[in-house]
Design a protein around this motif. Structure first.
Motif, PDB file in Angstrom:
ATOM      1  N   LEU A 173       0.827  -1.198   0.000  1.00 15.10           N
ATOM      2  CA  LEU A 173       0.000   0.000   0.000  1.00 15.10           C
ATOM      3  C   LEU A 173       0.866   1.254   0.000  1.00 15.10           C
ATOM      4  O   LEU A 173       1.998   1.249   0.511  1.00 15.10           O
ATOM      5  N   VAL A 174       0.317   2.315  -0.560  1.00 18.85           N
ATOM      6  CA  VAL A 174       0.968   3.622  -0.556  1.00 18.85           C
ATOM      7  C   VAL A 174      -0.091   4.667  -0.224  1.00 18.85           C
ATOM      8  O   VAL A 174      -1.202   4.629  -0.767  1.00 18.85           O
ATOM      9  N   LEU A 175       0.234   5.594   0.677  1.00 18.21           N
ATOM     10  CA  LEU A 175      -0.665   6.689   1.013  1.00 18.21           C
ATOM     11  C   LEU A 175      -0.096   7.992   0.462  1.00 18.21           C
ATOM     12  O   LEU A 175       1.122   8.225   0.522  1.00 18.21           O
ATOM     13  N   LEU A 176      -0.976   8.817  -0.082  1.00 16.56           N
ATOM     14  CA  LEU A 176      -0.559  10.114  -0.600  1.00 16.56           C
ATOM     15  C   LEU A 176      -1.439  11.196   0.004  1.00 16.56           C
ATOM     16  O   LEU A 176      -2.656  11.186  -0.162  1.00 16.56           O
ATOM     17  N   ALA A 177      -0.817  12.123   0.734  1.00 12.22           N
ATOM     18  CA  ALA A 177      -1.521  13.279   1.290  1.00 12.22           C
ATOM     19  C   ALA A 177      -1.217  14.491   0.423  1.00 12.22           C
ATOM     20  O   ALA A 177      -0.045  14.807   0.176  1.00 12.22           O
ATOM     21  N   ARG A 178      -2.265  15.144  -0.047  1.00  9.91           N
ATOM     22  CA  ARG A 178      -2.104  16.343  -0.873  1.00  9.91           C
ATOM     23  C   ARG A 178      -2.526  17.556  -0.061  1.00  9.91           C
ATOM     24  O   ARG A 178      -3.641  17.600   0.462  1.00  9.91           O
ATOM     25  N   LEU A 179      -1.654  18.542   0.016  1.00 12.93           N
ATOM     26  CA  LEU A 179      -1.943  19.790   0.713  1.00 12.93           C
ATOM     27  C   LEU A 179      -1.999  20.909  -0.319  1.00 12.93           C
ATOM     28  O   LEU A 179      -0.965  21.347  -0.845  1.00 12.93           O
ATOM     29  N   TYR A 180      -3.225  21.370  -0.644  1.00 16.15           N
ATOM     30  CA  TYR A 180      -3.406  22.429  -1.627  1.00 16.15           C
ATOM     31  C   TYR A 180      -3.375  23.782  -0.930  1.00 16.15           C
ATOM     32  O   TYR A 180      -4.075  24.003   0.054  1.00 16.15           O
ATOM     33  N   ASN A 181      -2.536  24.677  -1.456  1.00 19.63           N
ATOM     34  CA  ASN A 181      -2.300  25.976  -0.825  1.00 19.63           C
ATOM     35  C   ASN A 181      -1.973  25.814   0.648  1.00 19.63           C
ATOM     36  O   ASN A 181      -2.738  26.229   1.531  1.00 19.63           O
ATOM     37  N   PRO A 182      -0.835  25.189   0.954  1.00 19.19           N
ATOM     38  CA  PRO A 182      -0.435  24.963   2.356  1.00 19.19           C
ATOM     39  C   PRO A 182      -0.329  26.270   3.125  1.00 19.19           C
ATOM     40  O   PRO A 182       0.038  27.311   2.584  1.00 19.19           O
ATOM     41  N   GLN A 183      -0.653  26.181   4.406  1.00 17.03           N
ATOM     42  CA  GLN A 183      -0.731  27.368   5.240  1.00 17.03           C
ATOM     43  C   GLN A 183       0.576  27.647   5.971  1.00 17.03           C
ATOM     44  O   GLN A 183       1.401  26.755   6.172  1.00 17.03           O
ATOM     45  N   GLY A 184       0.733  28.891   6.390  1.00 21.50           N
ATOM     46  CA  GLY A 184       1.828  29.293   7.265  1.00 21.50           C
ATOM     47  C   GLY A 184       3.195  28.944   6.719  1.00 21.50           C
ATOM     48  O   GLY A 184       3.487  29.122   5.531  1.00 21.50           O
ATOM     49  N   THR A 185       4.037  28.408   7.618  1.00 20.64           N
ATOM     50  CA  THR A 185       5.416  28.105   7.234  1.00 20.64           C
ATOM     51  C   THR A 185       5.550  26.784   6.486  1.00 20.64           C
ATOM     52  O   THR A 185       6.637  26.460   6.015  1.00 20.64           O
ATOM     53  N   VAL A 186       4.447  26.023   6.359  1.00 24.22           N
ATOM     54  CA  VAL A 186       4.531  24.711   5.715  1.00 24.22           C
ATOM     55  C   VAL A 186       4.970  24.845   4.263  1.00 24.22           C
ATOM     56  O   VAL A 186       5.714  24.006   3.747  1.00 24.22           O
TER      57      VAL A 186
END
Length: 204
Positions: A173-186
């Motif tokens: 298995l593979v997990l993919l987390a997508r963060l669109y327009n990440p906030q702050g210092t991320v």
């Protein structure tokens, strides 16, 4: 007698063709396998890690490295530039053990630091897993949360209550987390992101 003699060279020639074809297929398979191994090693060496998750810092854009370009071409997972989206990949749990389809996992945490985010489950070949529910991901709009705002997400072959992603018949298995327009210092420092923990519960 001459007819018998003529048949032998023809048979040997056919065997050579078959053997050559088999060797060609084996060579191609080994080549692809070694290419994937090389790409994974490259990501392991260059990626920023947050717990079980990792992100290649040169994903997206024209300045991405050679190996990241190859991952995009083969897996089609890192399509947008880092200024738009940060991708975190997990191929192991919090203990460093590879994610396996015959095990049950729990992801727990809070909303990811982005305007919009999602977590998607793939098989080890980076393709979506066939399942009757046609369910492959959760995002900040459809994920059920606890009273305190936290969430729990179960990955398992058998149906589970609450947020459940079916692992079907997949082996790895593979997990993919997508963060669109990440906030702050991320956006400038992905290592500061707070991401879900991945805990293995049981294996069959």
């Amino acid at each position: 007698m001459p007819a018998t003699g003529h048949g032998r060279p023809r048979g040997r020639g056919m065997r050579r063709i078959i053997v050559g074809f088999v060797l060609l297929v084996l060579g191609a398979a080994l080549g692809l396998g070694s290419a994937w191994a090389g790409l994974n090693i490259s990501l392991d060496r260059t990626a920023t890690r947050v717990g079980a998750w990792q992100t290649p810092l040169d994903a997206g854009g024209t300045d991405r490295g050679l190996y990241t370009r190859a991952v995009v071409a083969l897996g089609a997972l890192l399509a947008l530039s880092r200024s738009e989206t940060i991708y975190f990949i997990a191929r192991a749990d919090d203990q460093g053990e590879p994610l396996r389809g015959n095990c049950t996992y729990e992801l727990s945490g809070r909303d990811l630091p982005a305007r919009w985010w999602s977590v998607t489950l793939y098989a080890g070949d980076h393709f979506l897993i066939a399942n009757p529910e046609q369910r492959w991901s959760f995002n900040d709009a459809n994920l059920a949360r606890e009273a305190d705002g936290s969430f729990r997400l179960t990955i398992a072959r058998d149906q589970a209550p609450g947020n459940w992603l079916p692992s079907g018949t997949a082996d790895r298995l593979v997990l993919l987390a997508r963060l669109y327009n990440p906030q702050g210092t991320v956006a400038t420092d992905p290592a500061t992101a707070v991401l879900p923990t991945i805990t293995r519960k049981a294996c069959s």
